[in-house]
Design a protein around this motif. Structure first.
Motif, PDB file in Angstrom:
ATOM      1  N   PHE A 198      25.777  -7.785 -31.121  1.00  0.00           N
ATOM      2  CA  PHE A 198      26.242  -6.428 -30.856  1.00  0.00           C
ATOM      3  C   PHE A 198      26.481  -5.666 -32.157  1.00  0.00           C
ATOM      4  N   LYS A 199      27.054  -6.332 -33.156  1.00  0.00           N
ATOM      5  CA  LYS A 199      27.306  -5.637 -34.421  1.00  0.00           C
ATOM      6  C   LYS A 199      25.988  -5.207 -35.074  1.00  0.00           C
ATOM      7  N   LEU A 200      24.953  -6.028 -34.948  1.00  0.00           N
ATOM      8  CA  LEU A 200      23.628  -5.641 -35.460  1.00  0.00           C
ATOM      9  C   LEU A 200      23.096  -4.443 -34.679  1.00  0.00           C
ATOM     10  N   ALA A 201      23.235  -4.479 -33.346  1.00  0.00           N
ATOM     11  CA  ALA A 201      22.803  -3.344 -32.525  1.00  0.00           C
ATOM     12  C   ALA A 201      23.601  -2.093 -32.873  1.00  0.00           C
ATOM     13  N   GLN A 202      24.905  -2.255 -33.080  1.00  0.00           N
ATOM     14  CA  GLN A 202      25.754  -1.116 -33.434  1.00  0.00           C
ATOM     15  C   GLN A 202      25.283  -0.475 -34.735  1.00  0.00           C
ATOM     16  N   ALA A 203      24.998  -1.292 -35.736  1.00  0.00           N
ATOM     17  CA  ALA A 203      24.541  -0.762 -37.025  1.00  0.00           C
ATOM     18  C   ALA A 203      23.243   0.022 -36.862  1.00  0.00           C
ATOM     19  N   LEU A 204      22.293  -0.538 -36.120  1.00  0.00           N
ATOM     20  CA  LEU A 204      21.003   0.119 -35.938  1.00  0.00           C
ATOM     21  C   LEU A 204      21.128   1.418 -35.151  1.00  0.00           C
ATOM     22  N   LEU A 205      21.875   1.399 -34.067  1.00  0.00           N
ATOM     23  CA  LEU A 205      21.985   2.567 -33.197  1.00  0.00           C
ATOM     24  C   LEU A 205      22.785   3.692 -33.847  1.00  0.00           C
ATOM     25  N   GLU A 206      23.847   3.326 -34.582  1.00  0.00           N
ATOM     26  CA  GLU A 206      24.653   4.366 -35.223  1.00  0.00           C
ATOM     27  C   GLU A 206      23.906   5.025 -36.379  1.00  0.00           C
ATOM     28  N   LEU A 207      23.025   4.287 -37.027  1.00  0.00           N
ATOM     29  CA  LEU A 207      22.215   4.899 -38.082  1.00  0.00           C
ATOM     30  C   LEU A 207      21.255   5.934 -37.517  1.00  0.00           C
ATOM     31  N   GLN A 208      20.766   5.688 -36.305  1.00  0.00           N
ATOM     32  CA  GLN A 208      19.837   6.644 -35.698  1.00  0.00           C
ATOM     33  C   GLN A 208      20.570   7.898 -35.211  1.00  0.00           C
ATOM     34  N   ASP A 209      21.672   7.715 -34.464  1.00  0.00           N
ATOM     35  CA  ASP A 209      22.427   8.854 -33.917  1.00  0.00           C
ATOM     36  C   ASP A 209      23.840   8.357 -33.636  1.00  0.00           C
ATOM     37  N   ARG A 210      24.725   8.510 -34.617  1.00  0.00           N
ATOM     38  CA  ARG A 210      26.070   7.934 -34.524  1.00  0.00           C
ATOM     39  C   ARG A 210      26.836   8.464 -33.303  1.00  0.00           C
ATOM     40  N   GLU A 211      26.799   9.769 -33.081  1.00  0.00           N
ATOM     41  CA  GLU A 211      27.576  10.344 -31.987  1.00  0.00           C
ATOM     42  C   GLU A 211      27.085   9.835 -30.638  1.00  0.00           C
ATOM     43  N   ARG A 212      25.770   9.863 -30.429  1.00  0.00           N
ATOM     44  CA  ARG A 212      25.217   9.399 -29.154  1.00  0.00           C
ATOM     45  C   ARG A 212      25.470   7.903 -28.959  1.00  0.00           C
ATOM     46  N   ALA A 213      25.335   7.135 -30.034  1.00  0.00           N
ATOM     47  CA  ALA A 213      25.554   5.692 -29.935  1.00  0.00           C
ATOM     48  C   ALA A 213      26.983   5.378 -29.520  1.00  0.00           C
ATOM     49  N   THR A 215      29.275   7.352 -28.056  1.00  0.00           N
ATOM     50  CA  THR A 215      29.791   7.962 -26.834  1.00  0.00           C
ATOM     51  C   THR A 215      29.015   7.557 -25.586  1.00  0.00           C
ATOM     52  N   ARG A 216      27.742   7.176 -25.739  1.00  0.00           N
ATOM     53  CA  ARG A 216      26.933   6.923 -24.546  1.00  0.00           C
ATOM     54  C   ARG A 216      26.353   5.518 -24.470  1.00  0.00           C
ATOM     55  N   ILE A 217      25.844   5.002 -25.581  1.00  0.00           N
ATOM     56  CA  ILE A 217      25.085   3.744 -25.509  1.00  0.00           C
ATOM     57  C   ILE A 217      25.982   2.526 -25.692  1.00  0.00           C
ATOM     58  N   VAL A 244      36.892  -6.919 -25.090  1.00  0.00           N
ATOM     59  CA  VAL A 244      37.104  -7.356 -23.704  1.00  0.00           C
ATOM     60  C   VAL A 244      37.895  -6.313 -22.915  1.00  0.00           C
ATOM     61  N   ALA A 245      38.918  -5.720 -23.539  1.00  0.00           N
ATOM     62  CA  ALA A 245      39.705  -4.708 -22.838  1.00  0.00           C
ATOM     63  C   ALA A 245      38.831  -3.520 -22.424  1.00  0.00           C
ATOM     64  N   LEU A 246      38.022  -3.017 -23.348  1.00  0.00           N
ATOM     65  CA  LEU A 246      37.150  -1.884 -23.027  1.00  0.00           C
ATOM     66  C   LEU A 246      36.022  -2.303 -22.097  1.00  0.00           C
ATOM     67  N   GLY A 247      35.516  -3.515 -22.286  1.00  0.00           N
ATOM     68  CA  GLY A 247      34.439  -3.999 -21.425  1.00  0.00           C
ATOM     69  C   GLY A 247      34.876  -4.155 -19.984  1.00  0.00           C
ATOM     70  N   ILE A 248      36.098  -4.627 -19.758  1.00  0.00           N
ATOM     71  CA  ILE A 248      36.613  -4.777 -18.398  1.00  0.00           C
ATOM     72  C   ILE A 248      36.763  -3.408 -17.734  1.00  0.00           C
ATOM     73  N   GLU A 249      37.158  -2.400 -18.510  1.00  0.00           N
ATOM     74  CA  GLU A 249      37.214  -1.042 -17.957  1.00  0.00           C
ATOM     75  C   GLU A 249      35.820  -0.591 -17.511  1.00  0.00           C
ATOM     76  N   GLN A 250      34.806  -0.890 -18.322  1.00  0.00           N
ATOM     77  CA  GLN A 250      33.436  -0.510 -17.979  1.00  0.00           C
ATOM     78  C   GLN A 250      32.929  -1.280 -16.756  1.00  0.00           C
ATOM     79  N   LEU A 251      33.371  -2.530 -16.611  1.00  0.00           N
ATOM     80  CA  LEU A 251      32.922  -3.351 -15.486  1.00  0.00           C
ATOM     81  C   LEU A 251      33.442  -2.832 -14.149  1.00  0.00           C
ATOM     82  N   ALA A 252      34.431  -1.966 -14.189  1.00  0.00           N
ATOM     83  CA  ALA A 252      34.924  -1.353 -12.951  1.00  0.00           C
ATOM     84  C   ALA A 252      33.880  -0.417 -12.349  1.00  0.00           C
ATOM     85  N   GLN A 253      32.839  -0.103 -13.122  1.00  0.00           N
ATOM     86  CA  GLN A 253      31.770   0.770 -12.639  1.00  0.00           C
ATOM     87  C   GLN A 253      30.422   0.073 -12.839  1.00  0.00           C
TER      88      GLN A 253
END
Length: 573
Positions: A198-213, A215-217, A244-253
């Motif tokens: 995930f940290k590798l994905a985060q680095a790649l995605l934020e370099l492309q579009d930090r705000e979109r990464a 807030t959305r991805i 885990v705390a944020l992920g569990i919130e997301q799992l509610a949907q």
């Protein structure tokens, strides 16, 4: 509780007047000493995630992947067959393909391929035109595979969280991403394999579009990352707790058809806040069943398909495999329990090494966990197959199991793992020597880690202080897991009111009162019927009880009375 501890707890509570002193003490035990630390702990946010570029090797890895995407090179993701390894593939594959990457993946088969990167698979990848290999949740000890990649001109990026080999160092690779490698200053050392991916994905995605990464991805990635983090039993403090705390919130949907199908089969109501228990004991076993009993690639397919019918079919397959796993596991567990009953020398050892013929390799880790739960001792379960012994081990808190097997490293044909879980292979003829040496190691080191049969608890709390308001505060410490356990309290010399009730021949229901004739509280003790009978206690007995507070739930609109879950019990001292 000492005066110094009490004073510190009161000081913490003083900075946040609304915080109950009991909760302040629990937070202090988890390293929370300032108001800011407490606020961050009780209110995890995405902004608390660490900078991925603070991980050693991240800049090199990102640059090479960006080059591969630009050149449309074929990238192979080399995963593992457990929940962590398969979900790491899903996360990184999704990220790379969203950036235009051309990806394929390989998940080894537990029985045919064994654990970790194999040189033969790397060679086949080169023959198929792959130019970049990225390992996820493995590779940190894959020296032969790394050498093969170098010989064939393949670039290799290793992403892993397992401990490196102290003697051999790191495999040859273009970049190694592992918080536990020497020289890495990344603050969270306990990410799971999916966490590193995930940290590798985060680095790649934020370099492309930090705000979109941000807030959305990336928030949507936290669903699966939370599953992997809980399933892999890594400490739930720091960044892992936020995940885990944020992920569990997301799992509610659960929008994805794979998640929805899995939730339905596990009988999970997404409208109710999930607990880590739901992940660990209802979701993870179904995902793990693929790697234990079948092909773990089914998990990747489950979470990458957008076809609801295909997702439902894959989820049903995992459900069936899990039922098969439970049957196989139960048969082997019964054989182990007979062995422990019949062999007093084996049962009395400080570290249990149990071996047998014909046990399915896919359930060895679960069996080791079951033995730990029943005995309170570190346990290793070994299956013999055609002269080769395959083992899996689980530990108790404070006993570093990887260090234990490292003390016998000359016996193994392969081995690896971390403090709480290990896996290995060795010739069957050497198992008796392994048992002898591990037991000798445990005699010294289990004493050193302070293992005890005494009741374990965090805070003394009389029954009259157990209220719905306090239960709600305690629940705010969730998600619970390793190093952030659900709090266990102690009440001394309470009275058993009425005759204890046995449920389903295994469980126990008690009514407890602080004083004779006082208010009664229901306490449930799972799998305690036999142990309680052996204590010879009954109506009117005074007992010390270690307990957890079960969250209050409503029934037909009325607030339910709080119940306790017994974690330990003894005759009053």
């Amino acid at each position: 509780m000492s005066l110094s501890v009490a004073a510190s707890a009161e000081a913490v509570a003083g900075r946040m007047p609304a915080l109950p002193p009991v909760l302040a003490e629990l937070l202090r035990a988890r390293g929370m000493h300032t108001a800011q630390q407490i606020q961050e702990f009780l209110h995890p946010s995405f902004d608390a995630l660490l900078d991925p570029f603070s991980m050693l090797g991240m800049d090199v890895a990102v640059a090479r992947i960006q080059m591969a995407i630009a050149r449309r090179e074929s990238i192979l993701l080399y995963g593992d067959y457990d929940v962590d390894g398969t979900l790491a593939v899903v996360l990184l594959k999704t990220a790379l393909e969203s950036l235009g990457g051309v990806c394929r993946f390989h998940i080894p088969h537990r029985l045919r391929d064994g654990y970790g990167m194999q040189a033969s698979t790397v060679a086949q990848a080169a023959a198929d035109g792959v130019q970049l290999v990225i390992s996820v949740d493995n590779g940190i000890r894959a020296f032969a595979a790394a050498d093969e990649a170098q010989r064939l001109g393949l670039d290799l990026i290793i992403t892993d969280h397992h401990l490196p080999d102290a003697a051999q160092g790191l495999p040859t690779a273009l970049a190694v991403l592992n918080p536990n490698q020497p020289g890495c200053m990344y603050l969270c050392k306990h990410l799971c394999g999916s966490g590193v991916a995930f940290k590798l994905a985060q680095a790649l995605l934020e370099l492309q579009d930090r705000e979109r990464a941000r807030t959305r991805i990336l928030p949507s990635f936290l669903k699966l990352l939370a599953l992997a983090t809980v399933a892999d039993s890594v400490p739930l403090l720091g960044e892992n707790r936020v995940i885990v705390a944020l992920g569990i919130e997301q799992l509610a949907q659960p929008v994805h058809p794979g998640l929805r199908a899995l939730f339905a089969l596990a009988e999970i109501d997404a409208s109710r806040r999930l607990r880590t228990y739901d992940i660990a004991f209802r979701i993870a076993p179904r995902l793990n069943a693929a790697g234990r009993m079948g092909a773990a690639s089914d998990v990747v397919e489950l979470f990458t398909t957008r076809d609801a019918a295909q997702a439902r079919g894959l989820a049903e397959k995992l459900h069936r495999l899990n039922e098969e796993r439970r049957s196989v596991e139960q048969q082997a567990l019964e054989a182990i329990e007979r062995r422990l009953l019949e062999d007093a020398a084996l049962a009395s050892a400080p570290l249990l090494v149990v071996d047998g013929e014909g046990w399915h390799r896919g359930v060895l880790g679960i069996l080791a966990s079951r033995v730990v739960d029943r005995t309170g001792k570190p346990a290793i379960v070994i299956a013999h197959e055609e002269g080769e012994a395959h083992g899996s081990g689980r530990s108790v808190e404070g006993f570093h199991l990887l260090n234990a097997i490292e003390s016998c490293s000359d016996l193994f044909s392969r081995h690896g793992g971390h403090a709480q879980a290990v896996g290995f292979s060795l010739p069957s003829t050497r198992v008796p020597e392994l048992r002898e040496r591990l037991c000798a190691y445990a005699v010294v080191n289990l004493v050193a880690c302070g293992y005890t049969d005494e009741l374990t608890y965090e805070v003394e709390l009389p029954l009259d202080r157990v209220t719905p308001a306090l239960a709600a505060w305690v629940e705010r410490l969730a998600p619970f897991g390793m190093e952030n356990p659900e709090p266990v309290f102690l009440v001394r010399a309470v009275h058993i009111c009425g005759a204890p009730r046995v449920m389903k021949e295994r469980h126990l229901r008690l009514l407890l009162a602080q004083q004779p004739g006082g208010p009664q509280t229901t306490a449930l003790a799972w799998n305690w019927a036999a142990r309680f009978s052996a204590l010879g206690l009954g109506e009117g007995a005074r007992v010390d009880v270690a307990y957890r507070i079960r969250p209050a739930e409503s029934w037909r609109g009325r607030a339910a009375r709080l119940e306790l879950e017994i974690a330990g019990l003894r005759a009053a001292q």
